[in-house]
Design a protein around this motif. Structure first.
Motif, short mmCIF file in Angstrom:
data_model
loop_
_atom_site.label_atom_id
_atom_site.label_comp_id
_atom_site.label_asym_id
_atom_site.label_seq_id
_atom_site.Cartn_x
_atom_site.Cartn_y
_atom_site.Cartn_z
N MET A 111 6.05 -5.77 0.75
CA MET A 111 6.70 -5.34 1.99
C MET A 111 6.12 -6.14 3.15
O MET A 111 4.92 -6.13 3.38
CB MET A 111 6.47 -3.85 2.23
CG MET A 111 7.07 -3.34 3.53
SD MET A 111 6.59 -1.62 3.87
CE MET A 111 7.46 -0.78 2.57
N LEU A 167 5.79 -6.68 7.04
CA LEU A 167 5.94 -5.95 8.29
C LEU A 167 5.62 -6.84 9.48
O LEU A 167 5.36 -8.02 9.34
CB LEU A 167 5.03 -4.71 8.28
CG LEU A 167 5.31 -3.69 7.16
CD1 LEU A 167 4.28 -2.56 7.22
CD2 LEU A 167 6.72 -3.14 7.26
N THR A 190 1.26 -2.84 -1.86
CA THR A 190 0.56 -3.81 -1.03
C THR A 190 1.53 -4.20 0.08
O THR A 190 2.73 -3.95 0.01
CB THR A 190 0.13 -5.05 -1.84
OG1 THR A 190 1.23 -5.48 -2.66
CG2 THR A 190 -1.06 -4.75 -2.70
N THR A 191 1.00 -4.85 1.10
CA THR A 191 1.84 -5.20 2.24
C THR A 191 1.28 -6.45 2.90
O THR A 191 0.26 -7.01 2.48
CB THR A 191 1.91 -4.02 3.24
OG1 THR A 191 2.80 -4.33 4.31
CG2 THR A 191 0.53 -3.70 3.80
N THR A 192 1.95 -6.91 3.94
CA THR A 192 1.46 -8.05 4.72
C THR A 192 2.26 -8.10 6.02
O THR A 192 3.08 -7.21 6.28
CB THR A 192 1.58 -9.37 3.95
OG1 THR A 192 0.93 -10.42 4.69
CG2 THR A 192 3.04 -9.77 3.72
N THR A 193 2.02 -9.13 6.82
CA THR A 193 2.77 -9.31 8.06
C THR A 193 3.50 -10.64 8.04
O THR A 193 3.08 -11.58 7.36
CB THR A 193 1.85 -9.26 9.30
OG1 THR A 193 0.97 -10.39 9.25
CG2 THR A 193 1.04 -7.98 9.34
N ALA A 246 0.04 -11.20 -0.58
CA ALA A 246 -0.05 -9.77 -0.29
C ALA A 246 -1.45 -9.42 0.17
O ALA A 246 -2.39 -10.21 0.04
CB ALA A 246 0.32 -8.96 -1.53
N HIS A 267 2.40 4.46 0.40
CA HIS A 267 3.48 4.17 1.35
C HIS A 267 3.44 5.15 2.52
O HIS A 267 3.54 4.75 3.69
CB HIS A 267 4.82 4.26 0.61
CG HIS A 267 6.01 3.89 1.44
ND1 HIS A 267 6.64 4.81 2.28
CD2 HIS A 267 6.70 2.73 1.58
CE1 HIS A 267 7.66 4.22 2.88
NE2 HIS A 267 7.72 2.96 2.48
N SER A 278 2.91 -2.81 -6.40
CA SER A 278 1.83 -3.60 -5.80
C SER A 278 1.68 -4.94 -6.51
O SER A 278 1.54 -4.99 -7.73
CB SER A 278 0.50 -2.85 -5.90
OG SER A 278 0.59 -1.57 -5.34
N VAL A 300 -4.91 -4.21 4.40
CA VAL A 300 -3.99 -3.18 4.89
C VAL A 300 -4.35 -2.78 6.32
O VAL A 300 -3.46 -2.60 7.17
CB VAL A 300 -4.01 -1.95 3.96
CG1 VAL A 300 -3.25 -0.78 4.59
CG2 VAL A 300 -3.40 -2.29 2.60
#
Length: 285
Positions: A157, A159, A188-191, A214, A221, A252, A268
């Protein structure tokens, strides 16, 4: 692995989208950059490096021969059948032009049929969705045919203050509307800013293979969006908890085999900090 560096002319397929446009802004000061857009939007049609291209209507062969890119970054969307034909034309172009590299923007969807553990770069892919299965087919097409010219970029995801999810969250906060969260989903996420920096590095270093861009750690979430919201201010949306299972499910992807330098990694907590900043602060930075 590295390959010989030559003068680079970059073509971003899908340059009007969230990911593609972020890459355009990141790479434009350093390379000759061309992009495609599909919608008839004045801002793009007036830009001479943006080329109108719709995968359902236009010829990828003609576009590639017109621009003659040495790097193709694909973040394109559209009908799967037409997309697959377009990738076959990209493949043919790359086979003829051996100095051309292809960076394919894939996602964690290629693992959405596996939910018991996080996934790493060399894990076997498995998907339950049409989108994930399509991405797997394109990854295999490129990695099996032109492995010495391919980088597969799998994203979690993504962001950022102007990302669709954060804009939606702000709207829900403003109007006291419902925002869905998934308490049992571990992600997991990132920008977008970090992804663009990482891809810029991959291009500069002529890196090949599969990359998981990631965060180094995981988060539920629901916890992610509750923390972002709490840092934005006192107001809250109406959080609606959605349960697809009574057990934790992992969506993830984690970096393990192709790890980028420390300065290009993200956690995160850093994602939360960046997403909770307001637009005025970000424009100053």
């Amino acid at each position: 692995m590295k390959k010989k560096v030559e003068k680079q002319r970059i073509l971003i397929l899908g340059g009007s989208g969230f990911i593609g446009n972020g890459l355009y802004k990141e790479l434009l000061p350093y390379f000759e950059v061309h992009c495609t857009y599909c919608q008839q939007q004045g801002a793009f049609s007036e830009n001479q490096v943006f080329h109108n291209f719709c995968v359902e209507e236009d010829s990828m062969f003609l576009l590639l021969n017109k621009i003659q890119p040495t790097i193709i970054i694909s973040a394109i969307n559209g009908d799967y059948k037409n997309q697959y034909e377009a990738y076959q034309q990209i493949l043919n172009y790359a086979l003829i032009n051996s100095a051309c590299s292809v960076l394919y923007i894939s996602s964690s969807e290629v693992f959405n049929g596996k939910f018991r553990h996080p996934s790493y770069e060399n894990d076997v892919t498995l998907s339950e969705t049409a989108s994930g299965k399509f991405k797997i087919s394109i990854e295999k097409l490129l990695l099996e045919t032109i492995p010495q010219q391919t980088a597969v970029i799998r994203l979690p995801m993504v962001l950022g203050i102007n990302s669709p999810q954060i804009l939606h969250l702000r709207q829900c906060i403003r109007h006291q509307a419902t925002f869905e969260v998934f308490p049992n989903l571990v992600i997991t996420t990132t920008t977008i800013s970090k992804v663009c920096q990482q891809i810029h590095y991959i291009i500069n270093q002529s890196l090949l293979g599969v990359f998981h861009l990631a965060s180094n750690d995981m988060v539920h979430h629901e916890d992610l969006f509750r923390e972002i919201t709490s840092k934005m201010g006192d107001k809250m949306p109406i959080f609606k908890s959605v349960f697809h299972s009574n057990e934790f499910r992992y969506s993830s992807i984690l970096p393990k085999d192709n790890i980028l330098p420390k300065s290009l990694q993200i956690t995160v907590s850093q994602v939360i900090e960046e997403c909770s900043l307001n637009e005025e602060i970000m424009s100053i930075k």
